[in-house]
Design a protein around this motif. Structure first.
Motif, PDB file in Angstrom:
ATOM      1  N   SER A 345       0.828  -1.198   0.000  1.00 27.18           N
ATOM      2  CA  SER A 345       0.000   0.000   0.000  1.00 27.18           C
ATOM      3  C   SER A 345       0.866   1.253   0.000  1.00 27.18           C
ATOM      4  O   SER A 345       2.027   1.233   0.425  1.00 27.18           O
ATOM      5  N   TYR A 346       0.292   2.349  -0.473  1.00 26.13           N
ATOM      6  CA  TYR A 346       1.009   3.612  -0.561  1.00 26.13           C
ATOM      7  C   TYR A 346      -0.002   4.745  -0.659  1.00 26.13           C
ATOM      8  O   TYR A 346      -1.211   4.515  -0.728  1.00 26.13           O
ATOM      9  N   GLN A 352      -5.223   6.767  -0.078  1.00 26.00           N
ATOM     10  CA  GLN A 352      -4.480   5.559   0.243  1.00 26.00           C
ATOM     11  C   GLN A 352      -4.806   4.534  -0.831  1.00 26.00           C
ATOM     12  O   GLN A 352      -5.965   4.419  -1.261  1.00 26.00           O
ATOM     13  N   ARG A 354      -4.146   0.414  -2.274  1.00 21.19           N
ATOM     14  CA  ARG A 354      -3.619  -0.937  -2.084  1.00 21.19           C
ATOM     15  C   ARG A 354      -3.941  -1.758  -3.324  1.00 21.19           C
ATOM     16  O   ARG A 354      -5.123  -2.001  -3.625  1.00 21.19           O
ATOM     17  N   ARG A 363      -7.370  -2.272  -7.603  1.00 21.88           N
ATOM     18  CA  ARG A 363      -6.874  -1.593  -6.409  1.00 21.88           C
ATOM     19  C   ARG A 363      -8.048  -1.164  -5.549  1.00 21.88           C
ATOM     20  O   ARG A 363      -9.121  -0.816  -6.053  1.00 21.88           O
TER      21      ARG A 363
END
Length: 430
Positions: A345-346, A352, A354, A363
Motif C-alpha cells: 500500500s502507498y 491511500q 492498495r 486496487r
C-alpha cells in the motif's frame, strides 16, 4: 497544541490524531434531571438486500453513543443506498441523506483531484518546486531551509515534502505558538502558518520519507490559487464538483453560529481554549479549539455521504465523468518514488492505495478523516463498490475505536447476496 491550552476533566479516551483534550462541561448546579432515552431513527429509503449496512451503522453508533451518522453506498457506479441516522433524545436533530458533515481529511482527495485536473490542462507542472508557485517567506530575521527547493507539487501530493508531525508538531494545530512567534493576534491566517513554517527546518529530505502532512496540502491549495488566479473553493466547485452535479459541498466554518444550513452539530468529550480570538475562553473542542477556515484544502470541506460517493465516480476508469481522463486517473493512483509499505500500500494523490489481485488486477482506494467532532471514511473497491460513512464525533467514554467502522462495512458488503438494480443518484442530483 500544548497542555497550557488544553485541559481534561474526568473520564474518556485519550486524544486522537490532532489531539484535542478536556471533557465537556458538566451539568448545572444541583441534581441533574434524568436523561430521556435516546431514540434510533433512520431516514432515506431502506433497501432490504442491504440491511446489513443499516445494522452495521446502528451497532457502531449505539455502542459509542454517536448522535448523527450518514451512509451512502454505490455498486457499479449506481447509488443503491443513501441513509441518515440519529441516536439521540434530541427530537430536533433530523439527519437526512443530504445533511452536511465536516469531512476533515476527506478534503485531501478533493484537492488531489483539483491538482490532477490542472496538470491535465497543462496549467500546473507536477515537477515544479512549490516555491516557484507560492511565496515561501520566513519570519523577519529567519531563514528558510534550502531543501525547500526540492519540495515539488508531486511530492506534496504524496506526503513526501519533508514535514513530519511526529517530529515537529503539526503547524495546523499550533495557533498559539504561531501567534506568539510572529507577534500577531488571534485568529491567525494561512499566510501566518506558511510564514512560521517556512522558518522551520524540514524533518526529512524531500522525496526521502513518507510522512503524512496536513501542511503540505495547505500549500497545494495555495498553489491552485496561484496558477488559476482565483480562489481555491471556486476552482474546485467549478472544475471538480460541478461537472458531476455536486452543489452542496462547501468549506466549513469553525464557530457554531456559523454552521451551514442542514449542517449537523458536533460532539466531543473535550474542551479547549479558543483559537478564534485572544479571550482565553474555554469552548467545546469542535467549535474553536482549532481553526477550520485555515484547513480548507486539507480538512475544511463540508459535504454529505451521497456527495462523496458521487465525487468518487470522478476516478472511475474508463473515465465516466468530464473531470479527469484515464491518464490522469492512473497518475492519481500511481506509486510514489518512495513510501510503499510492506503490504504494497502507498499514498497517491489524496488517496491511500492498495493493489489487489483477484481474478485480475485492481486496487482498493480509501481515506479517513478525523477532527474533534468528526470521523469520516470514504472507500472505493477494486470490484466496483464504494461507500462513505460520516459521523459527528470521534471520541466518547467507551474508548472504542472509530476505525472499527471500516471492517463493519466491509463485512456488510460481503454479506450482500444480490445487489439491487436501479440508481438513486437522480434522487439527490439534478
Amino acid at each position: 497544541m500544548t497542555s497550557r491550552h488544553i485541559s481534561r476533566r474526568g473520564f474518556g479516551k485519550g486524544t486522537v490524531a490532532a489531539g484535542i483534550g478536556a471533557a465537556l462541561a458538566g451539568t448545572a448546579a444541583g441534581a441533574p434531571a434524568a436523561a430521556a432515552a435516546p431514540r434510533w431513527r433512520a431516514t432515506g429509503t431502506a433497501v432490504s438486500a442491504l440491511a446489513g449496512f443499516d445494522d452495521a451503522m446502528q451497532t457502531f453508533m449505539q455502542e459509542r453513543d454517536v448522535s448523527a451518522g450518514q451512509l451512502a453506498v454505490t455498486y457499479q457506479g449506481r447509488l443503491v443506498l443513501a441513509r441518515g441516522y440519529s441516536w439521540t433524545d434530541d427530537t430536533a436533530l433530523d439527519v437526512q441523506p443530504t445533511s452536511l458533515f465536516r469531512l476533515a481529511s476527506l478534503s485531501k482527495p478533493v484537492t488531489g483531484a483539483a491538482v490532477a485536473r490542472l496538470a491535465q490542462e497543462g496549467e500546473i507542472d507536477l515537477s515544479a518546486p512549490i516555491g516557484s508557485l507560492v511565496d515561501l517567506v520566513p519570519p523577519e530575521g529567519g531563514s528558510a531551509d534550502p531543501r525547500l527547493g526540492d519540495v515539488t507539487v508531486r511530492r506534496l501530493l504524496h506526503h513526501l515534502g519533508g514535514w513530519d508531525r511526529d517530529s515537529t508538531p503539526d503547524p495546523m494545530f499550533q495557533d498559539f505558538e504561531i501567534a506568539d512567534a510572529l507577534g500577531v493576534p488571534l485568529p491567525i491566517g494561512r499566510d501566518d502558518v506558511m510564514r512560521y513554517t517556512t522558518g522551520l527546518e524540514l524533518d526529512h529530505d524531500p522525496g526521502g520519507t513518507y510522512a503524512y502532512s496536513n501542511y503540505g496540502y495547505l500549500l497545494l491549495g495555495r498553489a491552485i490559487e496561484a496558477v488559476t488566479g482565483g480562489g481555491y473553493r471556486a476552482y474546485v466547485q467549478d472544475n471538480v464538483l460541478g461537472p458531476v452535479g455536486i452543489t452542496r459541498m462547501r468549506p466549513g466554518r469553525t464557530a457554531e453560529d456559523h454552521a451551514a444550513p442542514t449542517e449537523v452539530p458536533y460532539r466531543s468529550q473535550y474542551t479547549g481554549t479558543t483559537v478564534l480570538d485572544g479571550s482565553g475562553a474555554k469552548v467545546p473542542a469542535p467549535y474553536g479549539a482549532f481553526n477550520l477556515e485555515n484547513m480548507d484544502s486539507h480538512g475544511g470541506w463540508l459535504g454529505s455521504a451521497v456527495d462523496l460517493v458521487r465525487f468518487a465516480t470522478v476516478f472511475d476508469t474508463p473515465a465516466a465523468t468530464p473531470v479527469l481522463d484515464d491518464t490522469s486517473i492512473e497518475q492519481v493512483f500511481a506509486e510514489p518514488e518512495t513510501g510503499v509499505g510492506s503490504g504494497g500500500s502507498y499514498y497517491g494523490f489524496g488517496w491511500q492505495v492498495r493493489p489487489v489481485s483477484s481474478g485480475g488486477t485492481g486496487r482498493n482506494t480509501w481515506h479517513t478523516g478525523s477532527l474533534a467532532g468528526t470521523y469520516t471514511l470514504l472507500v472505493r473497491t477494486y470490484n466496483g463498490m464504494s461507500w462513505a460513512a460520516l459521523f459527528n464525533q470521534r471520541d466518547d467514554p467507551s474508548g472504542l475505536s472509530y476505525a472499527d467502522i471500516d471492517p463493519l462495512l466491509w463485512e456488510a458488503a460481503r454479506e450482500v447476496e444480490s445487489w439491487p438494480g436501479g440508481d438513486r443518484f437522480p434522487d439527490y442530483f439534478d
